[in-house]
Design an enzyme around this catalytic site. Structure first.
Site, PDB file in Angstrom:
ATOM      1  N   HIS A 143       0.844  -1.206   0.000  1.00 59.17           N
ATOM      2  CA  HIS A 143       0.000   0.000   0.000  1.00 59.17           C
ATOM      3  C   HIS A 143       0.879   1.256   0.000  1.00 59.17           C
ATOM      4  O   HIS A 143       0.646   2.185  -0.778  1.00 59.17           O
ATOM      5  CB  HIS A 143      -0.911  -0.015   1.233  1.00 59.17           C
ATOM      6  CG  HIS A 143      -1.721   1.244   1.415  1.00 59.17           C
ATOM      7  ND1 HIS A 143      -2.757   1.594   0.574  1.00 59.17           N
ATOM      8  CD2 HIS A 143      -1.641   2.236   2.347  1.00 59.17           C
ATOM      9  CE1 HIS A 143      -3.283   2.748   0.985  1.00 59.17           C
ATOM     10  NE2 HIS A 143      -2.633   3.160   2.055  1.00 59.17           N
ATOM     11  N   GLN A 242      -7.857  14.744   1.027  1.00 60.73           N
ATOM     12  CA  GLN A 242      -6.600  14.254   1.627  1.00 60.73           C
ATOM     13  C   GLN A 242      -5.379  14.794   0.886  1.00 60.73           C
ATOM     14  O   GLN A 242      -4.419  15.273   1.505  1.00 60.73           O
ATOM     15  CB  GLN A 242      -6.590  12.721   1.613  1.00 60.73           C
ATOM     16  CG  GLN A 242      -5.354  12.101   2.263  1.00 60.73           C
ATOM     17  CD  GLN A 242      -5.349  10.573   2.179  1.00 60.73           C
ATOM     18  OE1 GLN A 242      -6.310   9.965   1.720  1.00 60.73           O
ATOM     19  NE2 GLN A 242      -4.271   9.964   2.611  1.00 60.73           N
ATOM     20  N   THR A 355      -4.372   0.102   5.590  1.00 63.58           N
ATOM     21  CA  THR A 355      -4.855  -0.641   4.431  1.00 63.58           C
ATOM     22  C   THR A 355      -4.032  -1.909   4.206  1.00 63.58           C
ATOM     23  O   THR A 355      -2.809  -1.847   4.083  1.00 63.58           O
ATOM     24  CB  THR A 355      -4.761   0.250   3.182  1.00 63.58           C
ATOM     25  OG1 THR A 355      -5.364   1.504   3.483  1.00 63.58           O
ATOM     26  CG2 THR A 355      -5.452  -0.382   1.989  1.00 63.58           C
ATOM     27  N   GLU A 369      -5.560   2.526  -5.097  1.00 63.35           N
ATOM     28  CA  GLU A 369      -4.620   1.562  -5.667  1.00 63.35           C
ATOM     29  C   GLU A 369      -5.242   0.818  -6.841  1.00 63.35           C
ATOM     30  O   GLU A 369      -4.610   0.643  -7.889  1.00 63.35           O
ATOM     31  CB  GLU A 369      -4.206   0.537  -4.602  1.00 63.35           C
ATOM     32  CG  GLU A 369      -3.238   1.065  -3.558  1.00 63.35           C
ATOM     33  CD  GLU A 369      -2.936  -0.020  -2.524  1.00 63.35           C
ATOM     34  OE1 GLU A 369      -2.234  -0.975  -2.873  1.00 63.35           O
ATOM     35  OE2 GLU A 369      -3.436   0.092  -1.388  1.00 63.35           O
TER      36      GLU A 369
HETATM   37 MN    MN Z   1      -6.204   3.918   6.848  1.00 57.61          MN
END
Ligand code: MN
Length: 423
Positions: A143, A242, A355, A369
């Site tokens: 990740h 974000q 994640t 992703e």
């Molecule tokens: Mn998270």
């Protein structure tokens, strides 16, 4: 601590018929949760499609003193008193319920327990714990690699990177999730608008049991004993918010609007047969000595298979298949790291794994992703495409602990449906 015992015997069967062969809650599991019925909340233990109402067991008197204490501590509207007592009372209660729910239990015991059974279909499962603090970690190499376009943060191999997330907005499975509004600058100009890149993150969570005193770090050798059990976590993520807000202090509003947990806490004791050694890719350094303990390195990882699905009017599509073994930090290491500066954790605090992505394409455990940040759509049921979540989409997580020679146990489901943003 991680030694399987008679409660994990694969031959064990329950007189609660629905438990035998149940995908999540056979007699080998016995997870804790809280349910609401007629406006009253009580702790319970899942067995098949039923719940043992802990407030009714206390009255029934089928348990020895330590287990009865645990039932009393777990019989209220939140499980915090049970967690605060540490793992021992809950372990004793799980062991005695295993005996009392087994097919060879005496009829008198069955009769008393039968009176405490409540069908899951007749109640509402609620958030099991009053969560005082919620910390989200970063423990998947893959990740981190994909989200950083191949660049690893300098600290990644040396400590489980984390941020303090929001405890008040942790909600139980089934709660609808409103798409947040926020400041977004995809073309360079910030504007306050509905999040266009709403994402899920498939994670496991761990609840802290007794906690540690202010100023007193927890040694890595003692860290696993401070965990009570595990649940599924959807760390909903507003990617456009974000990407603009997170430099340099980390994510804030992009994460704090909502986090969903599954309602049942699968105990550390239930997962004893499903421990595994910590494995790390050769590309990163080993953990530092203050986060390395022989038992934790040998048994700190979990044999838990996880999947994420998107459900629409056209049906459900599994978009992620992954495994907890891909994480390169254990929950014990997360807890030891968290307290290494003297920070105190409290009963019911939630630690999330981050994640859980793995090396293969099908292991990608969030849409950022899966779709390469929204540039490569995935196909779902009804011949539809998704880059990120649409309003009305439901995200469903499932997870099972599996090992040859043992009965598979499950975490149940973690669900949430996306509502349109407020205008
Ligand atoms: Mn998270």
């Amino acid at each position: 601590m991680h030694t399987p015992d008679e409660t994990h015997d694969p031959a064990l069967r329950s007189w609660v018929e629905s438990a035998n062969g149940h995908a999540n809650f056979p007699i080998q599991n016995l997870p804790f949760g809280v349910f609401e019925r007629d406006g009253r909340r009580s702790g319970g233990v899942a067995i098949g499609d039923q719940i043992v109402d802990l407030s009714a067991v206390t009255v029934g008197g089928v348990l020895s003193s330590l287990a009865a204490d645990a039932a009393r501590l777990g019989s209220g509207p939140v499980l915090n008193p049970l967690l605060a007592a540490g793992r021992a009372p809950a372990r004793e209660l799980r062991q005695q319920l295993s005996v009392a729910l087994a097919v060879d239990a005496p009829e008198q015991v069955r009769e008393q327990l039968r009176a405490a059974l409540v069908p899951q279909a007749d109640v509402t499962l609620v958030r099991p714990v009053a969560i005082g603090a919620f910390t989200d970690f970063l423990s998947s190499y893959d990740h981190t690699r994909r989200m950083g376009n191949g660049t690893m943060p300098p600290a990644f191999a040396h400590l489980p990177i984390a941020y303090n997330s929001r405890a008040t907005s942790v909600v139980v499975s089934g709660t609808a999730i409103r798409r947040p509004n926020g400041q977004i600058a995809l073309d360079g100009t910030p504007a306050f608008q509905p999040e266009p890149m709403l994402d899920f993150e498939l994670e496991l969570g761990a609840f802290v049991a007794a906690g540690n005193a202010f100023g007193e770090p927890v040694d890595i050798a003692a860290a696993n004993d401070m965990l009570f059990g595990y649940c599924l976590v959807n760390d909903w993520s507003a990617r456009a918010i974000q990407f603009f807000e997170m430099q340099p202090l980390g994510p804030f509003l992009s994460k704090s609007f909502a986090t969903t947990i599954s309602p049942w806490i699968v105990t550390v004791d239930a997962l004893a047969p499903f421990r595994a050694p910590l494995r790390r890719p050769d590309a990163i350094a080993g953990p530092p000595s203050h986060l390395s303990d022989a038992d934790d390195l040998a048994n700190g990882a979990l044999e838990v298979r996880l999947e994420a699905a998107i459900r629409t009017g056209h049906g459900e599509t599994v978009v992620t298949r992954t495994h907890a073994r891909y994480n390169v930090w254990t929950f014990g290491q997360m807890l030891a790291h968290h307290t290494s500066n003297g920070c105190n954790l409290m009963p019911g605090d939630l630690l999330a794994s981050g994640t859980i992505s793995g090396p293969a394409d099908e292991n990608r455990a969030c849409l950022a992703e899966l779709t390469e940040r929204g540039t490569v759509p995935i196909r779902i049921a009804g011949d539809e495409e998704r880059t990120f979540l649409n309003d009305g989409d439901e995200v469903v997580f499932r997870a099972h602990a599996e090992r040859d020679g043992y009965v598979t146990i499950g975490f149940g489901e973690c669900r949430g449906t996306v509502l349109p943003a407020l205008t």
